[in-house]
Write a protein that holds these residues in place. Structure first.
Motif, PDB file in Angstrom:
ATOM      1  N   SER A   1     -37.070 -27.666 -28.574  1.00  0.00           N
ATOM      2  CA  SER A   1     -36.322 -28.916 -28.693  1.00  0.00           C
ATOM      3  C   SER A   1     -35.450 -29.145 -27.460  1.00  0.00           C
ATOM      4  N   MET A   2     -34.743 -28.110 -27.019  1.00  0.00           N
ATOM      5  CA  MET A   2     -33.870 -28.236 -25.845  1.00  0.00           C
ATOM      6  C   MET A   2     -34.683 -28.522 -24.586  1.00  0.00           C
ATOM      7  N   TYR A   3     -35.840 -27.902 -24.476  1.00  0.00           N
ATOM      8  CA  TYR A   3     -36.696 -28.118 -23.301  1.00  0.00           C
ATOM      9  C   TYR A   3     -37.221 -29.553 -23.266  1.00  0.00           C
ATOM     10  N   LEU A   4     -37.691 -30.052 -24.403  1.00  0.00           N
ATOM     11  CA  LEU A   4     -38.220 -31.411 -24.466  1.00  0.00           C
ATOM     12  C   LEU A   4     -37.133 -32.448 -24.184  1.00  0.00           C
ATOM     13  N   VAL A   5     -35.936 -32.215 -24.740  1.00  0.00           N
ATOM     14  CA  VAL A   5     -34.808 -33.129 -24.488  1.00  0.00           C
ATOM     15  C   VAL A   5     -34.441 -33.123 -23.007  1.00  0.00           C
ATOM     16  N   SER A   6     -34.429 -31.931 -22.402  1.00  0.00           N
ATOM     17  CA  SER A   6     -34.091 -31.803 -20.985  1.00  0.00           C
ATOM     18  C   SER A   6     -35.100 -32.522 -20.100  1.00  0.00           C
ATOM     19  N   VAL A   7     -36.389 -32.290 -20.363  1.00  0.00           N
ATOM     20  CA  VAL A   7     -37.435 -32.925 -19.551  1.00  0.00           C
ATOM     21  C   VAL A   7     -37.424 -34.441 -19.743  1.00  0.00           C
TER      22      VAL A   7
ATOM     23  N   LEU B   1     -36.259 -39.753 -17.680  1.00  0.00           N
ATOM     24  CA  LEU B   1     -35.756 -41.119 -17.862  1.00  0.00           C
ATOM     25  C   LEU B   1     -34.790 -41.510 -16.744  1.00  0.00           C
ATOM     26  N   ILE B   2     -33.969 -40.553 -16.308  1.00  0.00           N
ATOM     27  CA  ILE B   2     -33.053 -40.818 -15.193  1.00  0.00           C
ATOM     28  C   ILE B   2     -33.847 -41.161 -13.937  1.00  0.00           C
ATOM     29  N   ILE B   3     -34.894 -40.384 -13.655  1.00  0.00           N
ATOM     30  CA  ILE B   3     -35.723 -40.615 -12.472  1.00  0.00           C
ATOM     31  C   ILE B   3     -36.396 -41.984 -12.543  1.00  0.00           C
ATOM     32  N   LEU B   4     -36.973 -42.316 -13.706  1.00  0.00           N
ATOM     33  CA  LEU B   4     -37.653 -43.596 -13.883  1.00  0.00           C
ATOM     34  C   LEU B   4     -36.678 -44.767 -13.793  1.00  0.00           C
ATOM     35  N   ALA B   5     -35.481 -44.588 -14.372  1.00  0.00           N
ATOM     36  CA  ALA B   5     -34.474 -45.658 -14.339  1.00  0.00           C
ATOM     37  C   ALA B   5     -34.032 -45.942 -12.911  1.00  0.00           C
ATOM     38  N   VAL B   6     -33.791 -44.894 -12.136  1.00  0.00           N
ATOM     39  CA  VAL B   6     -33.347 -45.067 -10.750  1.00  0.00           C
ATOM     40  C   VAL B   6     -34.447 -45.697  -9.904  1.00  0.00           C
ATOM     41  N   SER B   7     -35.681 -45.248 -10.081  1.00  0.00           N
ATOM     42  CA  SER B   7     -36.784 -45.761  -9.258  1.00  0.00           C
ATOM     43  C   SER B   7     -37.169 -47.191  -9.615  1.00  0.00           C
ATOM     44  N   SER B   8     -36.946 -47.586 -10.881  1.00  0.00           N
ATOM     45  CA  SER B   8     -37.386 -48.915 -11.324  1.00  0.00           C
ATOM     46  C   SER B   8     -36.351 -50.010 -11.105  1.00  0.00           C
ATOM     47  N   ASP B   9     -35.099 -49.644 -10.916  1.00  0.00           N
ATOM     48  CA  ASP B   9     -34.026 -50.629 -10.745  1.00  0.00           C
ATOM     49  C   ASP B   9     -33.584 -50.657  -9.282  1.00  0.00           C
TER      50      ASP B   9
ATOM     51  N   SER C   1     -32.204 -34.541 -10.988  1.00  0.00           N
ATOM     52  CA  SER C   1     -32.952 -34.567 -12.242  1.00  0.00           C
ATOM     53  C   SER C   1     -34.313 -33.901 -12.090  1.00  0.00           C
ATOM     54  N   PHE C   2     -34.980 -34.163 -10.956  1.00  0.00           N
ATOM     55  CA  PHE C   2     -36.277 -33.520 -10.694  1.00  0.00           C
ATOM     56  C   PHE C   2     -36.122 -32.007 -10.592  1.00  0.00           C
ATOM     57  N   VAL C   3     -35.079 -31.558  -9.904  1.00  0.00           N
ATOM     58  CA  VAL C   3     -34.830 -30.118  -9.765  1.00  0.00           C
ATOM     59  C   VAL C   3     -34.523 -29.486 -11.125  1.00  0.00           C
ATOM     60  N   ASP C   4     -33.774 -30.194 -11.970  1.00  0.00           N
ATOM     61  CA  ASP C   4     -33.456 -29.668 -13.300  1.00  0.00           C
ATOM     62  C   ASP C   4     -34.714 -29.520 -14.158  1.00  0.00           C
ATOM     63  N   ILE C   5     -35.626 -30.488 -14.068  1.00  0.00           N
ATOM     64  CA  ILE C   5     -36.897 -30.381 -14.791  1.00  0.00           C
ATOM     65  C   ILE C   5     -37.674 -29.161 -14.305  1.00  0.00           C
TER      66      ILE C   5
ATOM     67  N   MET D   1     -31.221 -25.018  -4.912  1.00  0.00           N
ATOM     68  CA  MET D   1     -31.340 -26.462  -4.673  1.00  0.00           C
ATOM     69  C   MET D   1     -30.337 -27.228  -5.524  1.00  0.00           C
ATOM     70  N   ASP D   2     -30.189 -26.814  -6.782  1.00  0.00           N
ATOM     71  CA  ASP D   2     -29.202 -27.424  -7.675  1.00  0.00           C
ATOM     72  C   ASP D   2     -27.807 -27.334  -7.068  1.00  0.00           C
ATOM     73  N   ASN D   3     -27.481 -26.148  -6.593  1.00  0.00           N
ATOM     74  CA  ASN D   3     -26.179 -25.874  -6.005  1.00  0.00           C
ATOM     75  C   ASN D   3     -25.924 -26.756  -4.780  1.00  0.00           C
ATOM     76  N   LEU D   4     -26.909 -26.822  -3.882  1.00  0.00           N
ATOM     77  CA  LEU D   4     -26.746 -27.594  -2.649  1.00  0.00           C
ATOM     78  C   LEU D   4     -26.741 -29.100  -2.910  1.00  0.00           C
ATOM     79  N   LEU D   5     -27.496 -29.549  -3.905  1.00  0.00           N
ATOM     80  CA  LEU D   5     -27.489 -30.974  -4.248  1.00  0.00           C
ATOM     81  C   LEU D   5     -26.139 -31.413  -4.793  1.00  0.00           C
ATOM     82  N   LEU D   6     -25.516 -30.570  -5.609  1.00  0.00           N
ATOM     83  CA  LEU D   6     -24.186 -30.892  -6.130  1.00  0.00           C
ATOM     84  C   LEU D   6     -23.174 -31.004  -4.996  1.00  0.00           C
ATOM     85  N   THR D   7     -23.334 -30.154  -3.968  1.00  0.00           N
ATOM     86  CA  THR D   7     -22.458 -30.220  -2.794  1.00  0.00           C
ATOM     87  C   THR D   7     -22.702 -31.509  -2.004  1.00  0.00           C
ATOM     88  N   THR D   8     -23.973 -31.862  -1.845  1.00  0.00           N
ATOM     89  CA  THR D   8     -24.335 -33.095  -1.141  1.00  0.00           C
ATOM     90  C   THR D   8     -23.790 -34.319  -1.860  1.00  0.00           C
TER      91      THR D   8
END
Length: 312
Positions: free
Chosen positions: A33-39, A44-52, A67-71, A110-117
Motif C-alpha cells: 500500500s505504501m509503495y503504490l501510494v508513493s509511486v 501525479l506530481i510529475i504529470l501535473a508539472v509537465s502538463s501545466d 519525485s522521479f528520484v523518490d519513485i 541524488m535526493d540529498n543533492l536535489l534538496l540542496t539545489t
C-alpha cells in the motif's frame, strides 16, 4: 589460514523486519500500500508539472526530478522485499545485492543533492528576486541536475567497486530488509578499514556539505523575510519555501534518527525498522506535503484529473 574460513558467496539472506509468519501478510499489505501510494503520488506530481505550462519554472522542474528520484528510490528496495515476503524466501543473489547497493546509493545521494539545489533556488527567488530569471536560467537548472547525477553515480560506483574486492564468510545473513552498505561490510572476512574510512569520509562530504548549504540558504531566506514590512508579504514569501522546508526536515530528521540508532546499542532489527522512515515513509509523504501546501500544484492536479476523467 584466513582463506580457510572464507567462501565464494553466491547469495545473501535478507532477514527483513520480522520472522514471525503471522506478521508477513500484514507487512506485505502495509508495504504494498505504501509503495503504490508513493509511486502514484510522485507520478501525479510529475504529470501535473509537465502538463501545466504555468509550472514550467525552476522550482517545479526540480520538484518533478525529486519525485522521479523518490519513485526510483523506493523501487530499488520495496519490490524485492515484497517478492521475498510473498514467496517466503529471504535470498538475494550476490549480484542482485551489489546492484541494490549501487542504485540505493545513487538515489539517496541524488535526493540529498536535489534538496540542496531546491534550497538554493528558493534562496535566489527570495533574496534576489529581480535577478531570479537571469540566475536560474534553464541552462543552469539542467547543469545542476546533471552535476547532482554525476556526483551520485561516481559516489555509488566508488563504493560498489570497493565492495567487489571484499571476501565474505559463510555467514551471509543481513538483519535488514535491503542490502545496506554498512550491513554488508560487517559480513566481510577481509579487512574493511579502507571501506569504512571511505564511508565516513564520503558521508561527511555529501552529508554535512549539502546540509550546510541548506542551512546557509534558509538563514539568508529567514533574514530577508523578516525585513519584509507587511505580515501578508512575510507569509507569501515563506509559503513559497514552506513545503520544501518540511521535506528537508522530514528527510534529514529520519536519516539522522537512523544514524543515531545505528550508533547506539539498538539491535540491528530495530535499526531496520527505523530505516523504514527514510526509505519508504519519506518518499510517500513528499507528494502530500507539496500538494497540500501548494495551491499551484493542487490546481494542476485538479486539471490533470478532470482531463483524464473527461478523456476516459
Amino acid at each position: 589460514m584466513e582463506s580457510e574460513n572464507q567462501t565464494e558467496v553466491s547469495e545473501f539472506l535478507l532477514l527483513g523486519l520480522s520472522e514471525d509468519p503471522e506478521l508477513q501478510p500484514l507487512l506485505f499489505g502495509l508495504f504494498l500500500s505504501m509503495y503504490l501510494v508513493s509511486v502514484l503520488g510522485n507520478l501525479l506530481i510529475i504529470l501535473a508539472v509537465s502538463s501545466d505550462s504555468h509550472l514550467h519554472t525552476p522550482m517545479y522542474f526540480f520538484l518533478s526530478n525529486l519525485s522521479f528520484v523518490d519513485i526510483s528510490f523506493t523501487s530499488t528496495i520495496v519490490p524485492k522485499m515484497l517478492v521475498n515476503i510473498q514467496t517466503q524466501s529471504k535470498s538475494i543473489t550476490y549480484g542482485g545485492c551489489l546492484i541494490q547497493v549501487y542504485f540505493f546509493m545513487v538515489f539517496i545521494c541524488m535526493d540529498n543533492l536535489l534538496l540542496t539545489t531546491m534550497a538554493y533556488d528558493r534562496y535566489v527567488a527570495i533574496c534576489h528576486p529581480l535577478y531570479y530569471r537571469v540566475i536560474m536560467n534553464p541552462r543552469l537548472c539542467g547543469l545542476l541536475i546533471l552535476l547532482s547525477l554525476f556526483i551520485s553515480i561516481m559516489n555509488a560506483l566508488l563504493h560498489s567497486l570497493m565492495l567487489v574486492h571484499l571476501s565474505f564468510c559463510t555467514d551471509s545473513k543481513i538483519p535488514h530488509f535491503f542490502c545496506e552498505l554498512a550491513q554488508i561490510l560487517e559480513l566481510a572476512c577481509s579487512d574493511t578499514l579502507i571501506n569504512n574510512v571511505l564511508v565516513y569520509l564520503v558521508t561527511s562530504l555529501l552529508g554535512v556539505g549539502p546540509l550546510s548549504g541548506i542551512i546557509f540558504s534558509y538563514t539568508r531566506i529567514i533574514s530577508s523575510i523578516l525585513r519584509i514590512p507587511t505580515t501578508g508579504g512575510k507569509f507569501k514569501a515563506f509559503s513559497t519555501c514552506g513545503s520544501h522546508l518540511s521535506v528537508v526536515c522530514l528527510f534529514y530528521g529520519t536519516c539522522v534518527g537512523v544514524y543515531l540508532s545505528s550508533a547506539s546499542s539498538l539491535s540491528a532489527r530495530k535499526r531496520a525498522v527505523a530505516s523504514v522512515m527514510y526509505t519508504v515513509v519519506t518518499p510517500m509523504m513528499n507528494p502530500f506535503i507539496y500538494s497540500l501546501r501548494n495551491r499551484d500544484i493542487k490546481g494542476a492536479l485538479r486539471k490533470l484529473i478532470s482531463g483524464m476523467s473527461s478523456f476516459s
